[in-house]
Design an enzyme around this catalytic site. Structure first.
Site, PDB file in Angstrom:
ATOM      1  N   GLY A   1       1.127  -1.167  -0.130  1.00  0.00           N
ATOM      2  CA  GLY A   1       0.276  -0.006   0.223  1.00  0.00           C
ATOM      3  C   GLY A   1       0.516   1.187  -0.488  1.00  0.00           C
TER       4      GLY A   1
ATOM      5  N   VAL B   1      -1.831  -8.187  -2.939  1.00  0.00           N
ATOM      6  CA  VAL B   1      -2.047  -8.565  -0.894  1.00  0.00           C
ATOM      7  C   VAL B   1      -2.766  -9.454  -0.749  1.00  0.00           C
ATOM      8  CG1 VAL B   1       0.076  -6.955  -0.864  1.00  0.00           C
ATOM      9  CG2 VAL B   1      -2.113  -6.367   0.105  1.00  0.00           C
TER      10      VAL B   1
ATOM     11  N   ASN C   1       1.672  -2.505   5.047  1.00  0.00           N
ATOM     12  CA  ASN C   1       0.572  -1.493   5.156  1.00  0.00           C
ATOM     13  C   ASN C   1      -0.942  -1.003   4.658  1.00  0.00           C
ATOM     14  OD1 ASN C   1       0.272   1.851   6.330  1.00  0.00           O
ATOM     15  ND2 ASN C   1      -0.276   1.454   4.035  1.00  0.00           N
TER      16      ASN C   1
ATOM     17  N   TYR D   1     -13.725  -2.514   8.810  1.00  0.00           N
ATOM     18  CA  TYR D   1     -12.622  -2.682   8.958  1.00  0.00           C
ATOM     19  C   TYR D   1     -12.233  -2.617  10.773  1.00  0.00           C
ATOM     20  CZ  TYR D   1      -9.053   1.395   8.981  1.00  0.00           C
ATOM     21  OH  TYR D   1      -8.243   2.003   9.105  1.00  0.00           O
TER      22      TYR D   1
ATOM     23  N   LYS E   1      -8.546  -4.222  11.343  1.00  0.00           N
ATOM     24  CA  LYS E   1      -7.450  -3.667  12.400  1.00  0.00           C
ATOM     25  C   LYS E   1      -7.414  -3.952  13.886  1.00  0.00           C
ATOM     26  CE  LYS E   1      -6.146  -1.393   9.133  1.00  0.00           C
ATOM     27  NZ  LYS E   1      -5.105  -1.363   8.504  1.00  0.00           N
TER      28      LYS E   1
ATOM     29  N   ILE F   1      -4.861  11.173   9.880  1.00  0.00           N
ATOM     30  CA  ILE F   1      -3.318  11.226   9.962  1.00  0.00           C
ATOM     31  C   ILE F   1      -4.513  12.354   8.392  1.00  0.00           C
ATOM     32  CG2 ILE F   1      -1.967  11.131   9.379  1.00  0.00           C
ATOM     33  CD1 ILE F   1      -1.880  10.639  11.935  1.00  0.00           C
TER      34      ILE F   1
END
Length: 258
Positions: free
Chosen positions: A14, A62, A88, A154, A158, A187
Protein backbone atom coordinates in the site's frame (compact mmCIF):
# COMPACT_ATOMS: atom_id res chain seq x y z
CA UNK A 1 21.84 8.18 17.94
CA UNK A 2 20.24 5.38 15.93
CA UNK A 3 22.42 2.92 14.07
CA UNK A 4 22.30 3.28 10.31
CA UNK A 5 19.81 1.19 8.36
CA UNK A 6 21.48 1.99 5.06
CA UNK A 7 21.58 -0.93 2.68
CA UNK A 8 18.79 -2.90 4.28
CA UNK A 9 15.70 -3.83 2.29
CA UNK A 10 12.07 -3.13 3.09
CA UNK A 11 8.80 -4.02 1.43
CA UNK A 12 6.03 -1.46 1.94
CA UNK A 13 2.58 -2.61 0.86
CA UNK A 14 0.00 0.00 0.00
CA UNK A 15 3.01 2.21 -0.62
CA UNK A 16 1.72 4.42 -3.41
CA UNK A 17 -0.34 6.85 -1.35
CA UNK A 18 -1.17 8.13 2.12
CA UNK A 19 0.55 6.55 5.09
CA UNK A 20 2.24 3.91 2.94
CA UNK A 21 3.81 6.53 0.73
CA UNK A 22 5.03 8.37 3.82
CA UNK A 23 6.60 5.20 5.24
CA UNK A 24 8.25 4.32 1.93
CA UNK A 25 9.77 7.79 1.56
CA UNK A 26 10.95 7.93 5.18
CA UNK A 27 12.61 4.54 4.81
CA UNK A 28 14.23 5.74 1.61
CA UNK A 29 15.60 8.80 3.41
CA UNK A 30 17.22 6.41 5.91
CA UNK A 31 19.07 4.68 3.06
CA UNK A 32 16.87 1.59 3.03
CA UNK A 33 16.19 -0.15 -0.28
CA UNK A 34 12.43 0.04 -0.74
CA UNK A 35 10.09 -2.11 -2.79
CA UNK A 36 6.98 0.06 -3.13
CA UNK A 37 3.99 -2.25 -3.59
CA UNK A 38 0.63 -1.19 -4.98
CA UNK A 39 -2.23 -2.59 -7.04
CA UNK A 40 -1.21 -0.04 -9.66
CA UNK A 41 2.35 -0.29 -10.99
CA UNK A 42 2.46 3.24 -12.37
CA UNK A 43 1.62 4.71 -8.96
CA UNK A 44 4.18 2.51 -7.20
CA UNK A 45 6.90 3.47 -9.67
CA UNK A 46 6.08 7.14 -9.22
CA UNK A 47 6.77 6.92 -5.48
CA UNK A 48 9.90 4.84 -6.11
CA UNK A 49 11.17 7.57 -8.43
CA UNK A 50 10.58 10.14 -5.69
CA UNK A 51 12.75 8.04 -3.37
CA UNK A 52 15.63 7.45 -5.77
CA UNK A 53 17.73 4.70 -7.30
CA UNK A 54 17.47 2.47 -4.22
CA UNK A 55 13.71 2.02 -4.66
CA UNK A 56 11.49 0.35 -7.21
CA UNK A 57 7.82 -0.31 -7.77
CA UNK A 58 5.96 -3.60 -7.83
CA UNK A 59 2.36 -4.41 -8.72
CA UNK A 60 0.57 -6.86 -6.44
CA UNK A 61 -2.84 -7.62 -5.00
CA UNK A 62 -1.76 -8.54 -1.48
CA UNK A 63 -4.93 -10.57 -0.88
CA UNK A 64 -3.55 -13.04 -3.47
CA UNK A 65 -0.99 -15.52 -2.06
CA UNK A 66 0.75 -15.96 -5.43
CA UNK A 67 1.15 -12.20 -5.78
CA UNK A 68 2.65 -12.00 -2.29
CA UNK A 69 5.14 -14.75 -3.12
CA UNK A 70 6.12 -12.91 -6.30
CA UNK A 71 6.48 -9.68 -4.33
CA UNK A 72 8.88 -11.24 -1.83
CA UNK A 73 10.93 -12.87 -4.59
CA UNK A 74 11.19 -9.56 -6.45
CA UNK A 75 12.52 -7.77 -3.36
CA UNK A 76 15.08 -10.50 -2.70
CA UNK A 77 16.17 -10.68 -6.33
CA UNK A 78 16.53 -6.92 -6.70
CA UNK A 79 18.24 -6.17 -3.40
CA UNK A 80 19.79 -9.42 -2.20
CA UNK A 81 17.38 -10.22 0.60
CA UNK A 82 14.61 -8.85 2.81
CA UNK A 83 15.03 -7.24 6.23
CA UNK A 84 11.77 -5.38 6.85
CA UNK A 85 8.12 -5.85 5.96
CA UNK A 86 5.67 -3.02 6.43
CA UNK A 87 2.21 -4.59 6.08
CA UNK A 88 0.42 -1.33 5.43
CA UNK A 89 -2.12 -2.03 2.66
CA UNK A 90 -5.67 -1.30 3.74
CA UNK A 91 -9.07 -0.04 2.64
CA UNK A 92 -11.90 1.61 4.57
CA UNK A 93 -15.17 1.71 2.61
CA UNK A 94 -18.14 2.66 4.75
CA UNK A 95 -21.14 0.32 5.11
CA UNK A 96 -23.46 0.13 8.11
CA UNK A 97 -24.88 -3.12 9.45
CA UNK A 98 -28.06 -4.02 7.62
CA UNK A 99 -26.59 -2.60 4.42
CA UNK A 100 -23.21 -4.33 4.48
CA UNK A 101 -23.08 -7.43 2.31
CA UNK A 102 -20.97 -10.55 2.91
CA UNK A 103 -18.94 -9.47 -0.11
CA UNK A 104 -18.30 -6.05 1.48
CA UNK A 105 -17.11 -7.72 4.67
CA UNK A 106 -14.91 -10.25 2.90
CA UNK A 107 -13.29 -7.59 0.70
CA UNK A 108 -12.18 -5.55 3.70
CA UNK A 109 -11.02 -8.57 5.68
CA UNK A 110 -9.08 -9.96 2.70
CA UNK A 111 -7.37 -6.66 1.96
CA UNK A 112 -6.61 -5.62 5.53
CA UNK A 113 -6.25 -8.79 7.61
CA UNK A 114 -5.70 -11.77 5.32
CA UNK A 115 -3.07 -9.77 3.42
CA UNK A 116 -1.10 -9.30 6.64
CA UNK A 117 -0.90 -13.07 7.06
CA UNK A 118 -0.07 -13.64 3.39
CA UNK A 119 2.68 -11.01 3.29
CA UNK A 120 4.28 -12.29 6.49
CA UNK A 121 4.14 -15.85 5.16
CA UNK A 122 5.76 -14.78 1.89
CA UNK A 123 8.72 -12.96 3.46
CA UNK A 124 9.27 -15.44 6.28
CA UNK A 125 11.75 -17.73 4.47
CA UNK A 126 13.94 -14.73 3.62
CA UNK A 127 13.88 -13.36 7.16
CA UNK A 128 14.59 -16.78 8.66
CA UNK A 129 17.53 -17.15 6.31
CA UNK A 130 19.06 -14.03 7.87
CA UNK A 131 17.92 -15.02 11.39
CA UNK A 132 16.68 -11.48 11.90
CA UNK A 133 13.93 -9.22 10.68
CA UNK A 134 11.34 -6.59 11.39
CA UNK A 135 7.63 -6.82 10.66
CA UNK A 136 5.67 -3.60 11.12
CA UNK A 137 1.88 -3.65 10.80
CA UNK A 138 -0.23 -0.57 10.18
CA UNK A 139 -3.33 -1.11 12.30
CA UNK A 140 -5.57 1.72 13.57
CA UNK A 141 -7.15 3.13 16.71
CA UNK A 142 -10.48 2.17 15.06
CA UNK A 143 -11.23 -1.39 16.11
CA UNK A 144 -8.56 -2.00 18.75
CA UNK A 145 -9.58 1.06 20.82
CA UNK A 146 -12.48 2.98 19.26
CA UNK A 147 -15.41 2.40 16.94
CA UNK A 148 -17.11 4.40 14.20
CA UNK A 149 -20.47 3.78 12.47
CA UNK A 150 -20.02 2.14 9.08
CA UNK A 151 -16.66 0.64 9.90
CA UNK A 152 -17.49 -2.56 11.77
CA UNK A 153 -15.70 -4.62 9.10
CA UNK A 154 -12.73 -2.25 9.11
CA UNK A 155 -12.57 -2.27 12.92
CA UNK A 156 -12.70 -6.06 12.99
CA UNK A 157 -9.85 -6.29 10.49
CA UNK A 158 -7.66 -3.87 12.43
CA UNK A 159 -8.32 -5.55 15.78
CA UNK A 160 -7.63 -8.87 14.08
CA UNK A 161 -4.23 -7.66 12.98
CA UNK A 162 -3.25 -7.18 16.62
CA UNK A 163 -4.42 -10.66 17.55
CA UNK A 164 -2.31 -12.03 14.72
CA UNK A 165 0.64 -9.89 15.80
CA UNK A 166 0.77 -11.22 19.36
CA UNK A 167 1.05 -14.87 18.41
CA UNK A 168 3.29 -14.16 15.42
CA UNK A 169 5.67 -12.30 17.74
CA UNK A 170 5.98 -15.39 19.95
CA UNK A 171 6.41 -17.81 17.07
CA UNK A 172 9.04 -15.74 15.27
CA UNK A 173 11.06 -14.66 18.31
CA UNK A 174 13.49 -17.63 18.10
CA UNK A 175 14.54 -16.31 14.69
CA UNK A 176 15.12 -12.80 16.08
CA UNK A 177 12.20 -11.49 14.04
CA UNK A 178 10.10 -8.85 15.79
CA UNK A 179 6.45 -8.06 15.02
CA UNK A 180 4.94 -4.75 16.10
CA UNK A 181 2.14 -2.40 15.06
CA UNK A 182 1.51 1.31 14.67
CA UNK A 183 -2.03 2.52 15.44
CA UNK A 184 -2.71 5.80 13.63
CA UNK A 185 -5.43 8.20 14.61
CA UNK A 186 -6.68 10.87 12.20
CA UNK A 187 -3.84 11.44 9.75
CA UNK A 188 -3.99 14.02 6.97
CA UNK A 189 -3.93 12.00 3.75
CA UNK A 190 -5.49 12.26 0.30
CA UNK A 191 -8.60 10.57 1.70
CA UNK A 192 -9.29 13.47 4.06
CA UNK A 193 -8.39 16.29 1.71
CA UNK A 194 -11.84 16.34 0.08
CA UNK A 195 -13.92 16.17 3.27
CA UNK A 196 -14.16 19.95 3.64
CA UNK A 197 -12.78 22.48 6.10
CA UNK A 198 -15.73 22.23 8.51
CA UNK A 199 -15.30 18.48 8.86
CA UNK A 200 -11.55 18.78 9.32
CA UNK A 201 -11.95 21.45 12.00
CA UNK A 202 -14.41 19.21 13.86
CA UNK A 203 -11.87 16.38 13.80
CA UNK A 204 -9.15 18.68 15.13
CA UNK A 205 -11.41 19.83 17.96
CA UNK A 206 -11.72 16.23 19.20
CA UNK A 207 -7.94 15.83 19.49
CA UNK A 208 -6.12 17.24 22.55
CA UNK A 209 -3.25 18.50 20.37
CA UNK A 210 -5.91 20.18 18.16
CA UNK A 211 -4.28 19.15 14.90
CA UNK A 212 -4.36 16.23 12.51
CA UNK A 213 -1.36 13.97 12.30
CA UNK A 214 1.03 13.92 9.37
CA UNK A 215 2.07 10.78 7.50
CA UNK A 216 5.59 11.47 8.77
CA UNK A 217 4.37 10.86 12.33
CA UNK A 218 3.40 7.30 11.41
CA UNK A 219 6.50 6.80 9.27
CA UNK A 220 8.80 7.75 12.15
CA UNK A 221 7.10 5.24 14.45
CA UNK A 222 7.47 2.55 11.78
CA UNK A 223 11.13 3.45 11.34
CA UNK A 224 11.70 3.00 15.08
CA UNK A 225 10.18 -0.49 14.99
CA UNK A 226 12.45 -1.26 12.01
CA UNK A 227 15.58 -0.11 13.82
CA UNK A 228 18.24 -2.02 15.75
CA UNK A 229 17.27 0.03 18.78
CA UNK A 230 13.88 -1.74 18.79
CA UNK A 231 15.43 -5.21 18.74
CA UNK A 232 14.06 -6.04 22.22
CA UNK A 233 10.54 -4.78 21.42
CA UNK A 234 8.07 -7.27 19.98
CA UNK A 235 4.32 -7.82 20.08
CA UNK A 236 3.80 -4.17 20.99
CA UNK A 237 1.81 -1.21 19.68
CA UNK A 238 2.41 2.52 19.42
CA UNK A 239 -0.67 4.75 19.28
CA UNK A 240 0.02 7.85 17.19
CA UNK A 241 -3.11 9.98 17.48
CA UNK A 242 -2.34 13.31 19.17
CA UNK A 243 -4.08 12.05 22.31
CA UNK A 244 -7.40 11.44 20.53
CA UNK A 245 -8.33 8.34 22.56
CA UNK A 246 -7.57 9.95 25.94
CA UNK A 247 -10.56 12.20 26.81
CA UNK A 248 -13.43 10.33 28.49
CA UNK A 249 -15.94 12.90 27.21
CA UNK A 250 -16.11 16.16 25.21
CA UNK A 251 -16.22 17.95 28.56
CA UNK A 252 -12.66 16.84 29.22
CA UNK A 253 -11.53 18.83 26.18
CA UNK A 254 -13.62 21.82 27.28
CA UNK A 255 -11.88 21.73 30.67
CA UNK A 256 -8.49 21.56 28.94
CA UNK A 257 -9.22 24.73 26.98
CA UNK A 258 -10.87 26.67 29.81
Amino acid sequence: MFKSLEGRTAIVTGGSKGIGRGIAKRFGEAGINVLVVSRHLEEAEKVAKEIGDHASGFQADVSDPDACEAMAKAAADRYGGIDILCANAGIFPSAKLGEMTPQDFDFVMDTNLKSTFLCVSAVLPYLKQKKSGRIVITSSITGPITGFPGWSHYGASKAGQLGFMKTAAIELAPNKITVNAVLPGNIMTEGLADTGEEYLEGMKAAIPLHELGDVADIANAALYFASDEASYVTGQTIVVDGGQVLPESPEALDEMDS
